[in-house]
Scaffold this active site. Sequence first.
Site, PDB file in Angstrom:
ATOM      1  N   GLY A  47     -45.607-111.831  48.319  1.00  0.00           N
ATOM      2  CA  GLY A  47     -44.282-111.642  48.466  1.00  0.00           C
ATOM      3  C   GLY A  47     -43.882-110.269  48.520  1.00  0.00           C
ATOM      4  O   GLY A  47     -44.431-109.644  47.905  1.00  0.00           O
ATOM      5  N   CYS A  97     -46.564-107.430  39.869  1.00  0.00           N
ATOM      6  CA  CYS A  97     -45.628-107.149  40.818  1.00  0.00           C
ATOM      7  C   CYS A  97     -45.988-105.876  41.534  1.00  0.00           C
ATOM      8  O   CYS A  97     -46.423-104.999  40.716  1.00  0.00           O
ATOM      9  CB  CYS A  97     -44.305-107.091  40.184  1.00  0.00           C
ATOM     10  SG  CYS A  97     -42.762-106.846  41.253  1.00  0.00           S
ATOM     11  N   LEU A  98     -45.642-105.669  42.708  1.00  0.00           N
ATOM     12  CA  LEU A  98     -45.731-104.336  43.396  1.00  0.00           C
ATOM     13  C   LEU A  98     -45.046-103.232  42.650  1.00  0.00           C
ATOM     14  O   LEU A  98     -45.366-102.144  42.616  1.00  0.00           O
ATOM     15  CB  LEU A  98     -45.153-104.385  44.556  1.00  0.00           C
ATOM     16  CG  LEU A  98     -46.400-105.475  45.621  1.00  0.00           C
ATOM     17  CD1 LEU A  98     -45.523-105.540  46.955  1.00  0.00           C
ATOM     18  CD2 LEU A  98     -47.654-104.900  45.935  1.00  0.00           C
ATOM     19  N   HIS A 139     -39.912-115.594  42.035  1.00  0.00           N
ATOM     20  CA  HIS A 139     -40.112-114.086  41.654  1.00  0.00           C
ATOM     21  C   HIS A 139     -39.354-113.316  42.657  1.00  0.00           C
ATOM     22  O   HIS A 139     -38.676-112.344  42.310  1.00  0.00           O
ATOM     23  CB  HIS A 139     -41.575-113.956  41.980  1.00  0.00           C
ATOM     24  CG  HIS A 139     -42.237-112.556  41.653  1.00  0.00           C
ATOM     25  ND1 HIS A 139     -42.993-112.167  40.533  1.00  0.00           N
ATOM     26  CD2 HIS A 139     -42.017-111.473  42.368  1.00  0.00           C
ATOM     27  CE1 HIS A 139     -43.166-110.954  40.462  1.00  0.00           C
ATOM     28  NE2 HIS A 139     -42.446-110.411  41.567  1.00  0.00           N
ATOM     29  N   GLU A 140     -39.595-113.622  43.956  1.00  0.00           N
ATOM     30  CA  GLU A 140     -39.038-112.554  44.930  1.00  0.00           C
ATOM     31  C   GLU A 140     -37.453-112.833  44.901  1.00  0.00           C
ATOM     32  O   GLU A 140     -36.704-111.721  45.156  1.00  0.00           O
ATOM     33  CB  GLU A 140     -39.295-113.055  46.359  1.00  0.00           C
ATOM     34  CG  GLU A 140     -40.895-112.899  46.834  1.00  0.00           C
ATOM     35  CD  GLU A 140     -41.486-111.449  46.351  1.00  0.00           C
ATOM     36  OE1 GLU A 140     -40.723-110.629  46.027  1.00  0.00           O
ATOM     37  OE2 GLU A 140     -42.829-111.540  45.913  1.00  0.00           O
TER      38      GLU A 140
END
Lengths: 176, 168
Positions: A47, A97-98, A139-140
């Site tokens: 995501g 996470c990115l 999360h997003e």
Amino acid sequence: MALLEILKVPDERLKQASDPVEVFDDALRSFIDDLEETRLAGPGAVGIAAPQVGRFQRIVIVDVSNTRKPVPNHGYMVLVNPEITHWEGYEMGREGCLSVPDYTGNVIRATHLEVKAQDPRGKILEFKMEGFEARALQHEMDHLEGMLFVDRVVSRRTDLFRRKVYLKGRKAIGSA
Amino acid sequence: MNNWKMLTLVGEDRPGIVAKVTEALYRNGWNLGEASMIRLGANFSIMMMVTGEGDAEQILAPVASELKLHLHVDKITGGLHQHRVPNIQVRVLGADRAGIVAQVAGALLNVGFNILELESDVAGSSDKPVYIMNIEGYTDAALEQVENAVSTLGDIDVAVSPIETLIG
């Protein structure tokens, strides 16, 4: 199409809340294509949210159709102005996470969601989702409020010990 | 250049151990890396990666003596950003007896399971202690193989579950 730069902690902009999308035009759809390209360029991200690339609008992409073990999913989803209308249950799961490289931690999320959103043309969408897909969306959507999973990480010591009855030769059966 | 050292400190738990130990390191220009600090029994234990110039043992000697802490320093290889993400979690619960950890860990080793983290606790009461353990680790073996490996441990509950780490 273009790869967008991902904001990384401790960038203060990641704490910023995002505004609703009001105009559903080609520029929006072109941005969404770039956002998806950026997601796919990352290390196995399921995501991504618009504020992660510095665009503070309520847009998220979720796609959990490619996990190691298949999980219930709706494939590639673009959700504009998403809202959780109902949630149920909770469980712990590991997240990364990115925007937070080289760190993972355990987070408690709802297991079942009902979600309303709009597609990139403004059409109303409704989904019921569960498990990993529901986790990914939460999360997003946190990004849209300026929240990161590190704000929700729980101590592994306080793990929810899920009682399981172990049945020989069969799958473990869980009960809350 | 890798100049990390692993510092081990153990002593009777009391307020101020973390503050005083890290203050002494900081004042002498040392940096901290990854750390694990926890109360075990009535003791406090610190395992901490540190890097800096000079002799860590000398720097910490006064505070270790003041707080009655055992101090040990090892030169280590391997610095930061060496994380491995676990793919399987094993939860164990049973009436406490000798051999639980050895049997579970042995069974896991047979399927090539590398333990990345293990926490265990004795709960219950003194006359009816209960052993609770949570293991996270990595193996290329299938989930079913891990389940089978721990299925013969009879009197204890062992639950094996996959960890699918979400990156978003």
